[in-house]
Design a protein around this motif. Structure first.
Motif, PDB file in Angstrom:
ATOM      1  N   SER A 177      31.140  29.758  27.427  1.00  0.00           N
ATOM      2  CA  SER A 177      30.839  30.398  28.709  1.00  0.00           C
ATOM      3  C   SER A 177      29.633  29.767  29.391  1.00  0.00           C
ATOM      4  O   SER A 177      29.531  29.784  30.627  1.00  0.00           O
ATOM      5  N   GLU A 194      32.985  34.899  28.878  1.00  0.00           N
ATOM      6  CA  GLU A 194      32.520  35.560  30.100  1.00  0.00           C
ATOM      7  C   GLU A 194      32.719  34.631  31.280  1.00  0.00           C
ATOM      8  O   GLU A 194      32.779  33.396  31.135  1.00  0.00           O
ATOM      9  N   ILE A 210      38.286  35.775  26.725  1.00  0.00           N
ATOM     10  CA  ILE A 210      37.699  36.553  27.819  1.00  0.00           C
ATOM     11  C   ILE A 210      37.939  38.031  27.539  1.00  0.00           C
ATOM     12  O   ILE A 210      39.076  38.463  27.365  1.00  0.00           O
ATOM     13  N   ASN A 215      44.368  36.171  26.621  1.00  0.00           N
ATOM     14  CA  ASN A 215      42.981  36.557  26.429  1.00  0.00           C
ATOM     15  C   ASN A 215      42.923  37.920  25.734  1.00  0.00           C
ATOM     16  O   ASN A 215      43.950  38.552  25.476  1.00  0.00           O
TER      17      ASN A 215
END
Length: 865
Positions: A753, A786, A818, A838
């Protein structure tokens, strides 16, 4: 005292009249006698016998009152007489009770109803004398209710309602004016009940009418009062019976889209060509004979405003040039001649023009002038002239001598008299790459797709397969020295070439076997050899080519042991060569470096400007074997044995230094580096400057790259055997190196991220004066948890429909980690947004599976606080 004899209980005697005030007897009183009453009503059930209490009138004596059974004359007072009660109603079933309740509710809601309850199912039956209200077959509201609702929305849709004209109640409800009755429609049909609307828009909720859709009706004439709707931006009148348009339609200065297709128009008012905001004009499928773009300005008027003679009439804005903002003009299926089109004053902002199915004229000088004037438009990207009367004379050989069709991408000339040779010759001097291969999608930038003759749409893989087949045939022809010809047949006075497959030619020439091919090559070499000057000189015999098994037999490679020995010798020679190369590189750089050439067709495709380097992987550990040999086997290496040319290829994931040394570096468009994991670094030049100026697509899938990538810098590919390494951030480095990048694939790496920061993403995605802007970004199969960087970029769209420089259309975030999708991502104007695989649970999968990207973005926008 004597005892009174007890009378028989069967004898009926009238009891004494009881006093008004009963006396309490001192002696115990016998229980009251049971009396029987008879009734004259036989069908009704007998009421329960009443017990009456009687008291004795004799003086109290110690003897008890005899128990008598007498007929009682007292009658109880009932609540209602049996004769007055109505007959009992039969019990209702559950279905009948539900139907009764529904009938009561409908009767209470009906206008003019008294509100009385329905007593029986007979009362619930509607009266046949009252006519049933007219209902729309599609379940829509009445025309009047639709017009009333449009006061609060500003959008009115009256399509497919068989209307003979625009309803006059539209003017009375929205404007408070009464339109003049039309001669073609003296009496209008009813548009709904006269009852007041259930919900009428308040004065502060009323909006100006902006959209009017009255297509697919029976409208013959339009009221001139339509010009009073000065805020109209979109008018749709397609599929009607219009033969004329009022001049007042040109007073709608805010009009942006006008659809008059599929009517019977022979002309349009001149005032329409002076609308200042019109961007889309559809006049197709009519009977138009002229397009006078300069008609409103023929009298020399140069002002931008126009007003009538009345004092209180507001000014109407007019354009000073013909349709200055027109982008799309559709005038197909009309009766337009080339000389009837005012091409010298055609709107300069046009991007799409459709004049197909029109008799423009063959061998007409006006047609050539029309093509030249249209070609001079600087924003034209699509021109369609299919099935029109146009020939080769409209495209002379010197057509491209002046700047023409600068950004044109689609030229449709299907089913016309224009030939392929003539159009290719006329467009020979264009900057774009002209192709006649028609694909299903939009042609890429820098390519002009021309349709000539019959339309044949091909997929990209079909075009690529044909290109490879032609290249393979050309290589076989050059290698064998045999001219593969084509046969021609004559029929109907015309030569028709029949192109044969290579195997058909080989079968005709008897070249299906290897021996026959060798004999043919030998004969061709003998025929092309020069004749010796000395006739008595003996020519040495030509050496015959041998089969592969014959060569292996001569080299002793028919057995596995011989092959192992040969591989061992080859490995030893390769090691010795590496030592020699290392020694020569330590002494100094050589003037030439012929170790490898990326221009080989195996790696570089000249047609598509694509460079594809083969995958590479680090060598795997050698396992333990019970038996071993000194010769290396194929299992000793991490990958299957590659051809000898691959040994000299550069090992870095991105060998930019070696690529820049190639002659195609300036024109390279696509660079594919999939699964190159042997040396995960970027080999760059010492100067930190943009490289590969025309590179549009970079594919780094499966290279096991992280947020930080190793970088080696040198002046030339052979400057140092082991240059020093440094570490830099991946995304800013890619942004800095490739300014024209439009597609970036970083799928199946180890990115986290922290890689997606707002600064890095904005510099990569947004278009600036130094960058073209990114359109596709693939981040599938990474370790992203994220999306704070994307959330920060999405917040730029709050309160703004467009962000300057934004061009991203496709974002792939599948198969990551995610845990939450920020609602702000719904503000991004994406065409493709992939989030499968995800760990988040909200939103549910069915949202994007049913409604796609648009539904997912809409759902996210609805969750913004």
């Amino acid at each position: 005292m004597s005892r009174v004899p007890v009378p028989s209980s069967r004898t009926q005697t009238k009891p004494a009249k009881s006093p008004s005030t009963p006396l309490r007897a001192r002696t115990p009183v016998a229980p009251p006698a049971r009396t029987r009453t008879t009734s004259s009503l036989s069908p009704t059930p007998t009421p329960t016998p009443l017990r009456t209490r009687t008291t004795s009138t004799l003086s109290p004596t110690p003897t008890s009152t005899p128990r008598l059974r007498t007929k009682s004359t007292t009658k109880p007072v009932p609540k209602a007489k049996v004769e007055d009660l109505p007959p009992p109603l039969p019990p209702l079933s559950i279905k009948e009770a539900i139907a009764l309740k529904r009938a009561e509710a409908k009767k209470a809601q009906a206008p003019g109803s008294s509100g009385l309850a329905v007593e029986s199912l007979e009362d619930a039956v509607p009266s046949t004398n009252e006519p049933a209200p007219d209902e729309d077959v599609y379940g829509r509201q009445s025309v009047k209710e639709t017009i009333e609702r449009a006061r609060s929305t500003g959008h009115l849709n009256l399509a497919t309602r068989n209307l003979p004209c625009i309803p006059s109640i539209l003017f009375s409800i929205h404007l408070g004016v009464t339109a003049e009755p039309l001669k073609s429609v003296p009496t209008e049909p009813p548009y709904g009940s006269d009852a007041p609307p259930s919900k009428k828009a308040a004065w502060f909720e009323a909006q100006d009418l902006k959209t009017l859709k009255i297509g697919n009706n029976e409208i013959i004439e339009i009221q001139p009062e339509i010009s009073m709707f000065g805020s109209l931006k979109n008018i749709d009148m397609h599929k009607n019976r219009l033969t004329s348009i009022p001049e007042t339609l040109g007073d709608l200065s805010s009009l942006a889209a006008l659809d008059l297709s599929h009517n019977a128009l022979t002309s349009v008012p001149a005032a329409i060509f002076s609308l200042p905001e019109l961007t889309v004009l559809n006049l197709s499928h009519n009977a138009l004979t002229t397009l006078p773009f300069n008609a409103p300005f023929a009298d020399g008027r140069s002002g931008s405003a126009y007003s009538t003679s009345e004092f209180f009439t507001p000014a109407v804005n007019r354009a000073i040039t013909p349709l200055p903002r027109l982008v799309t003009l559709e005038a197909s299926h009309n009766k337009l001649r080339a000389e009837a089109i005012d091409s010298s004053h055609i709107p300069t902002s046009l991007a799409k023009i459709d004049l197909s199915h029109n008799p423009l004229g063959i061998r007409n000088p006006a047609t050539q002038e029309l093509v030249r004037n249209i070609g001079s438009l600087h924003a034209l990207t699509e021109l369609r002239l299919g099935n029109a009367e146009i020939g080769d004379d409209a495209f002379p050989p010197d057509l491209a001598s002046n700047p023409i069709f600068m950004v044109l991408r689609i030229l449709d000339l299907q089913d016309t008299a224009v030939t392929r040779d003539a159009i290719v010759t006329a467009l020979k001097g264009l900057q774009q790459h002209v192709t006649t291969e028609i694909t299903a999608g939009e042609p890429p930038e820098g390519t002009l797709q021309v349709t000539v003759g019959k339309l044949i749409v091909k997929e990209y893989w079909e075009i690529e397969a044909e290109r490879r087949q032609k290249a393979r045939t050309a290589r076989n022809t050059e290698g064998s020295g045999i001219s593969w010809g084509t046969t021609s047949t004559k029929g109907n006075g015309r030569n028709t070439e029949v192109v044969k497959e290579p195997w058909e030619v080989e079968a005709e020439q008897g070249l299906l076997s290897e021996g026959a091919k060798r004999r043919a090559r030998a004969q061709a070499a003998t025929a092309t050899a020069p004749t010796p000057s000395v006739p008595n000189k003996i020519t040495p015999p030509k050496s015959q080519e041998k089969e592969a098994w014959e060569i292996e037999a001569e080299q002793g490679l028919l057995t596995e042991g011989g092959k192992r020995r040969a591989r061992a010798e080859a490995a030893l020679r390769a090691q010795q060569k590496l030592k020699v190369d290392a020694l020569s590189s330590s002494r100094g750089p050589s003037p030439t470096n012929p170790t490898f050439s990326l221009s080989n067709p195996q790696y570089y495709d000249e047609a598509s400007k694509t460079l594809t380097l083969p995958p590479s992987a680090p060598p795997s550990k050698v396992g333990h074997f019970r038996t071993f040999s000194c010769a290396p086997t194929s299992s000793s290496f991490g990958a299957p044995p590659s051809p000898p040319s691959d040994i000299a290829l550069p090992t870095p994931t991105l060998p930019l230094t070696a690529i820049l040394a190639q002659p195609f570096a300036e024109s390279l468009r696509t660079l594919t580096l999939v699964n190159r994991r042997m040396d995960r670094c970027f080999s760059l030049l010492m100067e930190d400057q943009p490289s590969l100026p025309n590179l549009e697509e970079l594919d780094l899938e499966g290279c096991n790259l992280s947020d930080q990538v190793a970088v080696t810098r040198s002046d030339t590919p052979s400057a140092a055997a082991h240059p020093s390494r440094s570490t830099e951030s991946l995304l800013p480095l890619v942004t800095r190196l490739f300014p024209s990048l439009q597609a970036l694939n970083l799928s199946y790496n180890t990115l986290s991220s922290g890689f997606l920061t707002m600064e890095a993403l904005s510099s990569l995605i947004l278009c600036t004066s130094q960058r073209k802007g990114l359109r596709r970004l693939a981040l599938r199969g990474n370790k992203i948890t994220e999306l704070d960087g994307l959330k920060a970029i999405a917040e730029l769209f709050k309160g703004h429909r467009d962000v300057p420089g934004w061009k991203l259309d496709e974002l792939d975030l599948r198969d990551n980690e995610i845990g939450k999708l920020p609602p702000e991502l719904g503000l991004l104007p994406l065409d493709v947004f992939l989030v499968d695989g995800n760990v988040f649970r909200v939103p549910a999968r069915r949202i994007w599976e049913r409604e796609g990207t648009k539904g997912l973005l809409s759902w996210l926008r609805g969750r913004i606080e």
